[in-house]
Design an enzyme around this catalytic site. Sequence first.
Site, PDB file in Angstrom:
ATOM      1  CB  CYS A 150      -0.973  -0.001   1.177  1.00  0.00           C
ATOM      2  SG  CYS A 150      -2.245  -1.264   1.005  1.00  0.00           S
ATOM      3  CG  HIS A 180     -13.379   9.813  -9.784  1.00  0.00           C
ATOM      4  ND1 HIS A 180     -14.641   9.495  -9.357  1.00  0.00           N
ATOM      5  CD2 HIS A 180     -13.058   8.915 -10.745  1.00  0.00           C
ATOM      6  CE1 HIS A 180     -15.088   8.463 -10.053  1.00  0.00           C
ATOM      7  NE2 HIS A 180     -14.144   8.080 -10.894  1.00  0.00           N
ATOM      8  CD  GLU A 232      -8.479   0.830   2.460  1.00  0.00           C
ATOM      9  OE1 GLU A 232      -8.257   1.981   2.881  1.00  0.00           O
ATOM     10  OE2 GLU A 232      -7.718  -0.140   2.663  1.00  0.00           O
TER      11      GLU A 232
END
Length: 148
Positions: free
Chosen positions: A25, A75, A135
């Site tokens: 990550c 976004h 998530e």
Amino acid sequence: MSKIRLTKEFRFEMAHALWNYDGLCKHFHGHSYILRVTIIGSPINDPMNPKYGMVMDFGQLKKIVNEEVVDRLDHSVVINQNADHKEFTSIPQMGERVVFTDYQPTCENMIVEMAQRISSRLPDDVLLHSLRLNETANSFAEWFAEDN
């Protein structure tokens, strides 16, 4: 009067990278987030009030959550301000939706900020009860007012 909980679900797409992290990550990657917002309050008991019988108009809750969370993060790319990725914002067009945070943008830390932003905008007689931020399809964080 009875206390009632209302829940509304929101969906948004967001990318992030975890600064100084020792796993995958640390690279830019995205998620399809699902945010469930639960409020608690008593239904309005005034027949002359246009919101009679409601704890809160779902439309009002939607407006608050969209303004405080979804419109800001959908976004976008979220990065810890300590990361060395500030030049990312200089890429024409692509760098317009970069959000720098003063915290590591983990699911856990983001849900705390979301709770603060949403609860500050709720009417006085309505409380934020809980948030759940997925998530991924099977990984999520939860925030409960009673724990904080």
